[in-house]
Design a protein around this motif. Structure first.
Motif, PDB file in Angstrom:
ATOM      1  N   GLU A 120       0.502  -1.682  -0.135  1.00  0.00           N
ATOM      2  CA  GLU A 120      -0.092   0.222   0.139  1.00  0.00           C
ATOM      3  C   GLU A 120       1.059   0.990  -0.554  1.00  0.00           C
ATOM      4  OE1 GLU A 120      -3.824  -2.184   2.672  1.00  0.00           O
ATOM      5  OE2 GLU A 120      -2.879  -0.254   3.478  1.00  0.00           O
ATOM      6  N   LYS A 121       2.280   0.900   0.948  1.00  0.00           N
ATOM      7  CA  LYS A 121       2.713   2.149   0.953  1.00  0.00           C
ATOM      8  C   LYS A 121       3.831   2.195  -0.386  1.00  0.00           C
ATOM      9  CE  LYS A 121       5.940   3.328   4.220  1.00  0.00           C
ATOM     10  NZ  LYS A 121       6.859   3.221   5.273  1.00  0.00           N
ATOM     11  N   ARG A 122       3.783   1.559  -1.289  1.00  0.00           N
ATOM     12  CA  ARG A 122       4.152   1.956  -2.697  1.00  0.00           C
ATOM     13  C   ARG A 122       3.960   2.067  -3.216  1.00  0.00           C
ATOM     14  NH1 ARG A 122       8.207  -3.481  -4.342  1.00  0.00           N
ATOM     15  NH2 ARG A 122       5.692  -4.659  -4.314  1.00  0.00           N
ATOM     16  N   ALA A 123       2.792   1.405  -3.489  1.00  0.00           N
ATOM     17  CA  ALA A 123       1.560   2.196  -4.651  1.00  0.00           C
ATOM     18  C   ALA A 123       1.724   4.175  -3.866  1.00  0.00           C
ATOM     19  CB  ALA A 123      -0.250   1.383  -4.430  1.00  0.00           C
ATOM     20  N   ALA A 124       1.193   4.065  -2.679  1.00  0.00           N
ATOM     21  CA  ALA A 124       1.061   5.637  -2.688  1.00  0.00           C
ATOM     22  C   ALA A 124       1.963   5.946  -3.154  1.00  0.00           C
ATOM     23  CB  ALA A 124       0.945   5.424  -1.655  1.00  0.00           C
TER      24      ALA A 124
END
Length: 608
Positions: A120-124
């Motif tokens: 999720e952090k990477r997508a953000a």
């Protein structure tokens, strides 16, 4: 539980953990004592891996991405080892491998939850980067607008110049923008930069310095492009030109009075390079099309071979040499258009393969036939050897002559046997005729007289009076030929030799008199017909049938050559040589067929 591990992490961490089936599971205890900083991944326990992951997921994504992937792989490597060990123990305790089930891993849910958080952090982060590009695009648009306003401002030069430098620095500081907007932004920015230099009364010191420096750089680029016109490789020159154009765009403006002339110089030199590049590919394309025409003509030449006309080894070898010459010519022709290159080669190779396969089959058959012919000639040798001691001169002579005629009807024998078998046969024949000459003096004397008479006749032909007019000379030669035919047999050993000498003398006289070769052959044929007529009509009919067979064969040859003419492209370099050769063969065939018609008419007159 499945005996393969699911890598899709969908479980969120809460005060209690929720498993993949939605049921609560026992929360694993991860003690602080198991957290090992900077330990090699391959030596960590599952507790240590989970502890490190919990610490890393809060770190910047790009800084810890590789380490998190490595920890995940290490975890599943441990899990795989555990399962293999459990399975091994299960089997050793007497269990059946089919009954083994993988026990649930209480830590896996936490691992998946941590990995999900990281995803999720990477997508953000990726979404944030897109936002940054959009923001940068808007920021550059604002800088362009500010630059435009500077061009229209009448404020103090120093203030305007400082603002211009700030705009330049900000423009450089802004990095990534959407890829589709790069060129458009640059053009607008460059346009207003040039307007700023043109419209604002810039301090001469700064303006002249920038203009002078840019003039030197762009002049150097013009010289570099002009040198490219002499580059031997137009493709290399074209690629170098693209780099020089990029450098031109990166250099600022020059003084207004040089701007247009300098650009025209740069553009003119670039046009020469571009035209050479285009011309190179047009010429290459035209050459490739010409090569395709030549190679197509070669394919058609091989494909048009009429195998029914190749009836003996000599004809096959002659045709094989022609095909080999075509293959050599193929190698001298360059590439064809790319989409045709493989197809035309496969077509030519297939046609050649068919030819050489047929040639190989013919010679296999020919070898068998030659062995049969050798056996037939051996039998004739045995018959001649059985007759050679006979003293029944008349009957045996007829038999020997019949054997000789039969010998001539038998085809080739293997080369290494040819001379040996012939010497064996002629030895038996010569032995008989030598004995006959020794024991039949009268006949021998007569043949010797005939030989002397024919030699005298040869001398007469050679001594023909050169002052005679053509008609008288031809009539005299014709009388000599009639006289020759009226003279009887000569000794067997001298027969061929004296015959060749007479016809050589006749041919030389006809050549001197410039008598047409066809007419000469007809006169010689008429003499032969007169001789055949004296032996009965059956001989004439036999000769007529032989001529008709030759005529029909020539008709087939003529039709084949005329069909082949339609396959060849006269305009191409590959086709012109083959066309001339076919035209020569066609002309010779037509002349030969006309001569045969005349010969048949002569025979018919004698039969009637």
């Amino acid at each position: 539980m499945k005996d393969t591990l699911n890598n899709d992490l969908t479980v969120k961490e809460a005060d209690g953990l929720i498993g993949t089936n939605g049921q609560a599971v026992e929360k694993p205890v991860v003690s602080s004592e198991t957290t090992v900083a900077n330990a090699p991944t391959g030596k960590l326990t599952k507790d240590e891996i989970l502890s490190k992951l919990r610490n890393l997921v809060d770190e910047p994504v790009n800084a810890v991405r590789d380490e998190i992937d490595s920890l995940k792989q290490a975890y599943y490597k441990i899990r795989k080892t555990e399962i293999e060990e459990l399975k091994k123990n299960f089997i050793e305790q007497g269990g059946n491998v089919k009954d083994f089930t993988v026990p649930e891993d209480k830590y896996e849910a936490l691992l998946k939850d941590l990995m999900n958080t990281f995803k999720e952090k990477r997508a953000a982060l990726a979404a944030e980067e897109e936002k940054l590009k959009t923001a940068n695009y808007e920021a550059k648009l604002q800088l362009i607008e500010q630059l435009k306003n500077l061009c229209e401002s009448n404020e103090d030069f120093n203030k305007l110049y400082n603002e211009f430098k700030e705009i330049q620095q900000k423009w450089k500081d802004i990095t990534i923008v959407p890829e589709g907007s790069v060129n458009k932004l640059w053009k607008e920015y460059q346009n207003y930069s040039e307007q700023f230099y043109d419209l604002i009364k810039i301090n001469n010191q700064f303006r002249d310095y920038d203009f002078k420096k840019n003039l030197e750089l762009k002049t150097s680029l013009c010289e570099s492009v002009e040198k490219l016109s002499a580059e031997k490789d137009p493709v290399s020159a074209f690629h170098q030109l693209q780099k020089l154009h990029q450098q031109w765009r990166e250099i600022g403006p020059v003084a207004k009075e040089f701007r247009e002339s300098l650009w025209n110089r740069f553009k003119a030199a670039s046009t020469i390079v571009n035209k050479r590049y285009v011309q190179f590919f047009e010429e290459q394309k035209a050459k490739e099309l010409e090569n395709l025409q030549q190679k197509t003509a070669l394919c058609e030449a091989v494909e048009a071979i009429d195998y029914s006309l190749l009836t003996n080894a000599k004809e096959w070898e002659k045709k094989a040499n022609e095909v080999l010459d075509l293959q050599k010519k193929w190698k001298t022709i360059g590439f064809t258009p790319k989409k045709h290159n493989t197809k035309i080669f496969e077509r030519f190779r297939a046609a050649c393969n068919v030819f050489f396969a047929n040639k190989s089959e013919f010679f296999k058959t020919l070898k068998s036939e030659m062995e049969d012919n050798l056996e037939k000639k051996r039998q004739l040798c045995e018959k001649a050897e059985a007759l050679k001691d006979s003293t029944d001169w008349k009957e045996t002579t007829e038999k020997m002559i019949a054997l000789q005629k039969e010998w001539k009807t038998i085809g080739q024998v293997p080369f290494h046997n040819s001379e040996r078998i012939w010497k064996r046969f002629i030895k038996a024949c010569d032995y008989f005729f030598d004995n006959k000459n020794k024991n039949v003096p009268a006949q021998k004397d007569e043949e010797q007289k005939n030989l002397e008479a024919k030699k005298d006749l040869i001398e007469k032909v050679n001594a023909l009076d050169e002052s005679l007019d053509n008609d008288t000379a031809v009539a005299t030669l014709k009388s000599y030929m009639n006289e020759w035919n009226s003279i009887g047999h000569v000794p067997f050993k001298e027969k061929d030799k004296v015959y060749q000498a007479f016809h050589k003398a006749i041919d030389e006289q006809f050549d001197r008199l410039k008598i047409n070769r066809q007419d000469r052959r007809m006169k010689s044929f008429q003499n032969n017909v007169n001789e055949l007529a004296g032996k009965g009509k059956n001989k004439l009919y036999s000769e007529r049938d032989k001529l008709m067979r030759n005529y029909e064969r020539m008709k087939i040859d003529l039709q084949t050559y005329e069909n082949n003419m339609g396959f060849l492209n006269v305009s191409s370099k590959g086709g012109s040589g083959l066309v001339k050769e076919l035209e020569r063969k066609i002309e010779n065939l037509k002349e030969e067929m006309q001569l045969i018609i005349k010969k048949i008419e002569t025979i018919d007159e004698n039969i009637d």
